[in-house]
Design a protein around this motif. Structure first.
Motif, PDB file in Angstrom:
ATOM      1  N   ALA A   1       0.826  -1.201   0.000  1.00  0.00           N
ATOM      2  CA  ALA A   1       0.000   0.000   0.000  1.00  0.00           C
ATOM      3  C   ALA A   1       0.869   1.263   0.000  1.00  0.00           C
ATOM      4  O   ALA A   1       0.484   2.290  -0.526  1.00  0.00           O
ATOM      5  N   TRP A   2       2.075   1.151   0.576  1.00  0.00           N
ATOM      6  CA  TRP A   2       2.951   2.312   0.667  1.00  0.00           C
ATOM      7  C   TRP A   2       4.359   1.883   0.290  1.00  0.00           C
ATOM      8  O   TRP A   2       4.859   0.858   0.740  1.00  0.00           O
ATOM      9  N   VAL A   3       5.006   2.679  -0.546  1.00  0.00           N
ATOM     10  CA  VAL A   3       6.364   2.390  -0.982  1.00  0.00           C
ATOM     11  C   VAL A   3       7.227   3.606  -0.670  1.00  0.00           C
ATOM     12  O   VAL A   3       6.851   4.727  -1.017  1.00  0.00           O
ATOM     13  N   PRO A   4       8.368   3.411   0.012  1.00  0.00           N
ATOM     14  CA  PRO A   4       9.215   4.575   0.316  1.00  0.00           C
ATOM     15  C   PRO A   4       9.859   5.135  -0.951  1.00  0.00           C
ATOM     16  O   PRO A   4       9.853   4.505  -2.007  1.00  0.00           O
ATOM     17  N   ALA A   5      10.425   6.302  -0.820  1.00  0.00           N
ATOM     18  CA  ALA A   5      11.103   6.946  -1.952  1.00  0.00           C
ATOM     19  C   ALA A   5      12.409   6.213  -2.252  1.00  0.00           C
ATOM     20  O   ALA A   5      12.989   5.574  -1.371  1.00  0.00           O
ATOM     21  N   PRO A   6      12.888   6.285  -3.478  1.00  0.00           N
ATOM     22  CA  PRO A   6      14.179   5.666  -3.796  1.00  0.00           C
ATOM     23  C   PRO A   6      15.299   6.310  -2.983  1.00  0.00           C
ATOM     24  O   PRO A   6      15.241   7.499  -2.672  1.00  0.00           O
ATOM     25  N   ASN A   7      16.307   5.531  -2.638  1.00  0.00           N
ATOM     26  CA  ASN A   7      17.430   6.040  -1.864  1.00  0.00           C
ATOM     27  C   ASN A   7      18.573   6.379  -2.806  1.00  0.00           C
ATOM     28  O   ASN A   7      19.173   5.487  -3.400  1.00  0.00           O
ATOM     29  N   LEU A   8      18.869   7.653  -2.934  1.00  0.00           N
ATOM     30  CA  LEU A   8      19.985   8.103  -3.766  1.00  0.00           C
ATOM     31  C   LEU A   8      21.120   8.676  -2.929  1.00  0.00           C
ATOM     32  O   LEU A   8      22.128   9.096  -3.472  1.00  0.00           O
TER      33      LEU A   8
END
Length: 161
Positions: free
Chosen positions: A30-37
């Motif tokens: 349901a929720w996906v964190p932001a990509p880690n750059l």
């Protein structure tokens, strides 16, 4: 050496297929964190979660592509390669495989790019290479029969210079 190279190529292909199957499956959430750059951000958050979860997450990252540290030189089939050249070539290939997997994951639902996974996967390839390959090559060189130089043919009898 041909058998070692053939086995290395086969095992590398099989392992890469397994890793692709493992990493490129969709994860529906349901929720996906932001990509880690940001380098080391995920590793810091893993370390903040406690010693056991951190050890599990970090060992997963280090161990995922670690077999490539052994399989890639095995697939190359060379025994008499300078150690640094072999190490640099293997780590670069591991980095490129990890980068390709991370970019491909962005096309799969629920999977995101994580620069820390790239760092951990590459470090795992490097560590496995350093732990196994130099000793294995040394043993293979010792087992190989010594090549002797050809002896000149004896002069025919009666024709002594």
């Amino acid at each position: 050496m041909i058998r070692v190279r053939a086995a290395g190529l086969l095992l590398t292909a099989a392992y890469l297929c397994f890793v692709a199957w493992l990493l490129l499956r969709p994860h529906y959430a349901a929720w996906v964190p932001a990509p880690n750059l940001r380098p080391l951000a995920t590793i810091r958050s893993d370390l903040a979660s406690g010693p056991l979860p951190a050890a599990r997450r970090l060992s997963e990252g280090l161990g995922l592509l670690a077999p490539l540290g052994v399989l890639l030189p095995m697939a190359g089939g060379r025994v008499d390669v300078p150690a640094f050249t072999s190490f640099a070539r293997t780590v670069f290939a591991g980095l490129m495989v990890s980068l390709a997997l991370e970019f491909t994951q962005t096309l799969v639902p629920g999977q995101l790019f994580d620069v820390d996974a790239l760092l951990l996967n590459t470090a795992g390839v490097a560590a496995a290479h350093l732990l196994v390959v130099p000793g294995a090559r040394r043993r293979l060189r010792q087992r190989r029969p010594a090549v002797t130089a050809p002896q000149p043919a004896p002069a025919p009898a009666g024709l002594v210079p």
